[in-house]
Design an enzyme around this catalytic site. Structure first.
Site, PDB file in Angstrom:
ATOM      1  N   TYR A   1       0.873  -1.242  -0.006  1.00 41.92           N
ATOM      2  CA  TYR A   1      -0.021   0.070   0.065  1.00 41.92           C
ATOM      3  C   TYR A   1       0.803   1.173   0.162  1.00 41.92           C
ATOM      4  O   TYR A   1       0.578   2.277  -0.599  1.00 41.92           O
ATOM      5  CB  TYR A   1      -0.891  -0.127   1.298  1.00 41.92           C
ATOM      6  CG  TYR A   1      -1.905  -1.164   1.320  1.00 41.92           C
ATOM      7  CD1 TYR A   1      -3.140  -1.162   0.552  1.00 41.92           C
ATOM      8  CD2 TYR A   1      -1.696  -2.396   1.985  1.00 41.92           C
ATOM      9  CE1 TYR A   1      -3.986  -2.091   0.371  1.00 41.92           C
ATOM     10  CE2 TYR A   1      -2.314  -3.576   1.696  1.00 41.92           C
ATOM     11  CZ  TYR A   1      -3.679  -3.271   1.053  1.00 41.92           C
ATOM     12  OH  TYR A   1      -4.477  -4.386   1.171  1.00 41.92           O
TER      13      TYR A   1
ATOM     14  N   GLU B   1      -1.097 -16.346 -10.437  1.00 37.68           N
ATOM     15  CA  GLU B   1      -0.255 -15.680 -11.137  1.00 37.68           C
ATOM     16  C   GLU B   1       1.121 -15.851 -10.689  1.00 37.68           C
ATOM     17  O   GLU B   1       2.317 -15.279 -11.097  1.00 37.68           O
ATOM     18  CB  GLU B   1      -0.386 -14.047 -10.627  1.00 37.68           C
ATOM     19  CG  GLU B   1      -1.785 -13.434 -11.180  1.00 37.68           C
ATOM     20  CD  GLU B   1      -2.142 -12.252 -10.920  1.00 37.68           C
ATOM     21  OE1 GLU B   1      -1.027 -11.534 -10.615  1.00 37.68           O
ATOM     22  OE2 GLU B   1      -3.152 -11.594 -11.475  1.00 37.68           O
TER      23      GLU B   1
ATOM     24  N   CYS C   1      -6.492  -5.220  -7.856  1.00 38.79           N
ATOM     25  CA  CYS C   1      -6.226  -4.989  -6.444  1.00 38.79           C
ATOM     26  C   CYS C   1      -5.754  -6.098  -5.463  1.00 38.79           C
ATOM     27  O   CYS C   1      -5.263  -5.807  -4.455  1.00 38.79           O
ATOM     28  CB  CYS C   1      -7.766  -4.213  -5.873  1.00 38.79           C
ATOM     29  SG  CYS C   1      -9.112  -5.590  -5.975  1.00 38.79           S
ATOM     30  N   HIS C   2      -6.001  -7.278  -6.092  1.00 42.29           N
ATOM     31  CA  HIS C   2      -5.384  -8.346  -5.276  1.00 42.29           C
ATOM     32  C   HIS C   2      -3.852  -8.355  -5.329  1.00 42.29           C
ATOM     33  O   HIS C   2      -3.130  -9.094  -4.720  1.00 42.29           O
ATOM     34  CB  HIS C   2      -6.013  -9.708  -6.009  1.00 42.29           C
ATOM     35  CG  HIS C   2      -5.671 -10.164  -7.222  1.00 42.29           C
ATOM     36  ND1 HIS C   2      -6.273  -9.443  -8.390  1.00 42.29           N
ATOM     37  CD2 HIS C   2      -4.385 -10.644  -7.851  1.00 42.29           C
ATOM     38  CE1 HIS C   2      -5.986  -9.724  -9.493  1.00 42.29           C
ATOM     39  NE2 HIS C   2      -4.829 -10.542  -9.439  1.00 42.29           N
TER      40      HIS C   2
ATOM     41  N   ASN D   1     -12.658  -0.921  -4.799  1.00 39.32           N
ATOM     42  CA  ASN D   1     -12.657  -1.277  -6.432  1.00 39.32           C
ATOM     43  C   ASN D   1     -13.758  -1.896  -6.789  1.00 39.32           C
ATOM     44  O   ASN D   1     -14.133  -3.004  -6.505  1.00 39.32           O
ATOM     45  CB  ASN D   1     -11.179  -2.030  -6.563  1.00 39.32           C
ATOM     46  CG  ASN D   1     -11.033  -2.718  -7.919  1.00 39.32           C
ATOM     47  OD1 ASN D   1     -11.571  -1.930  -8.795  1.00 39.32           O
ATOM     48  ND2 ASN D   1     -10.478  -3.898  -8.195  1.00 39.32           N
TER      49      ASN D   1
END
Length: 340
Positions: free
Chosen positions: A280, A338, A311-312, A303
């Site tokens: 963040y 990912e 946002c993950h 979001n």
């Protein structure tokens, strides 16, 4: 033996014989009396039984008579009601003009009151502007010394995303995830809202589009199905490829809504490459608001285009996943997908 003794003995025998006879008579009489009493009792029982049978028969007959009378009375009532129903429409009078005017005035007054209540409930423009400027105030209040940002960011993620009715930025295509999309103007006029709920390996996603851009992609528990618009079908196809591992970037038109601060955060999220993460604090630095990491957490939690606006990929400073509006387990699954 002398004659006197013989006489005495005979007399005694006679007395004994008489006594025996008397006793026999008494016994016979007692037996006869018992028989008579038994017969009397039997006769009384028979009489009582007959009386009871007569009473029962009388009661039955009385009940039958009552039921017949009641049935007759019901028939009479029904016939009278039917006659009244036939004659009622003829006897009804039309409502007077004065009553009609009163009802009209009452309905008008009710409508006016409801309009006044709605007008009171609508927020003013000044209140909306204050709400939009709230994230910037949070930035000014944050201390210079940075505390552990994970707890507050988790709280921001846990809140359900509520998109504000603020200026819209339309992103024509989300190309490679390494560069932020350029804003365009929103399409003129009010367009229809299209919805579609699709199934994914992590649960159902609700897709929402207005005009030629997606405005919402959120996890939901609603029933599958919805509109078959080409844009929604294309979004479903690209999301399916992403969850299978065949797609690393999306090519979809997005309408990013929110305050200027929130839209700046969403641009920074779009710039995070596939398979990488940022804290963040790093996102706050990327948008030029070094101390606004708490406000960044609030914007990330709101979001409206999850997965596509990644946002993950924003995690805590210590590297742990942190909170997520769709659930921490989904965030961890997306990061594993990912390669994290």
């Amino acid at each position: 033996m002398p004659k006197d003794k013989k006489k005495k003995l005979k007399a005694k025998d006679d007395k004994r014989a008489q006594k025996a006879q008397n006793e026999k008579k008494k016994k016979e009489e007692s037996k006869a009396g018992e028989k008579k009493t038994k017969t009397k009792k039997k006769n009384k029982a028979k009489v009582e039984r007959q009386k009871a049978a007569d009473k029962a028969a009388k009661k039955k007959s009385a009940k039958k008579k009552r039921s017949k009378e009641e049935a007759k009375a019901k028939k009479v009532k029904l016939s009278s009601k039917a006659k009244k129903a036939k004659t009622a429409p003829e006897n009804k009078k039309k409502p007077s003009k004065a009553k009609a005017k009163k009802t009209k005035t009452k309905s008008k007054s009710k409508k006016a009151k409801s309009a006044m209540v709605k007008a009171k409930k609508k927020p003013s423009k000044e209140k909306k502007e204050k709400a939009q400027s709230a994230p910037v105030k949070e930035e000014e209040k944050t201390p210079a010394h940075k505390e552990d940002e994970g707890a507050e960011n988790d709280a921001a993620h846990a809140a359900a995303p509520a998109v504000e009715d603020s200026p819209t930025k339309v992103v024509p295509r989300v190309q490679a995830a390494t560069s932020a999309a350029k804003p365009l103007q929103a399409p003129a006029g009010v367009s229809a809202v299209l919805r579609r709920v699709i199934e994914t390996p992590l649960g159902r996603l609700s897709l929402k589009a207005e005009g030629e851009a997606l405005t919402e992609i959120l996890f939901t528990e609603e029933d599958l199905g919805g509109d078959d618009a080409p844009l929604l079908q294309e979004a479903e196809r690209q999301l399916a490829e992403y969850f299978v591992g065949e797609r690393k970037s999306f090519e979809l038109p997005l309408a990013l809504r929110g305050t200027e601060f929130q839209r700046a955060v969403y641009d920074a999220l779009l710039a995070i490459p596939y398979g990488e993460v940022k804290s963040y604090q790093e996102v706050a630095v990327a948008i030029g608001r070094d101390r606004a990491y708490r406000a960044v957490g609030g914007a990330v939690g709101k979001n409206p285009l999850t997965v596509v606006v990644p946002c993950h990929r924003v995690v805590r400073k210590d590297g742990s996943a942190g909170g997520y509006s769709g659930g921490a387990h989904r965030k961890e699954a997306l990061l594993r997908l990912e390669g994290r």
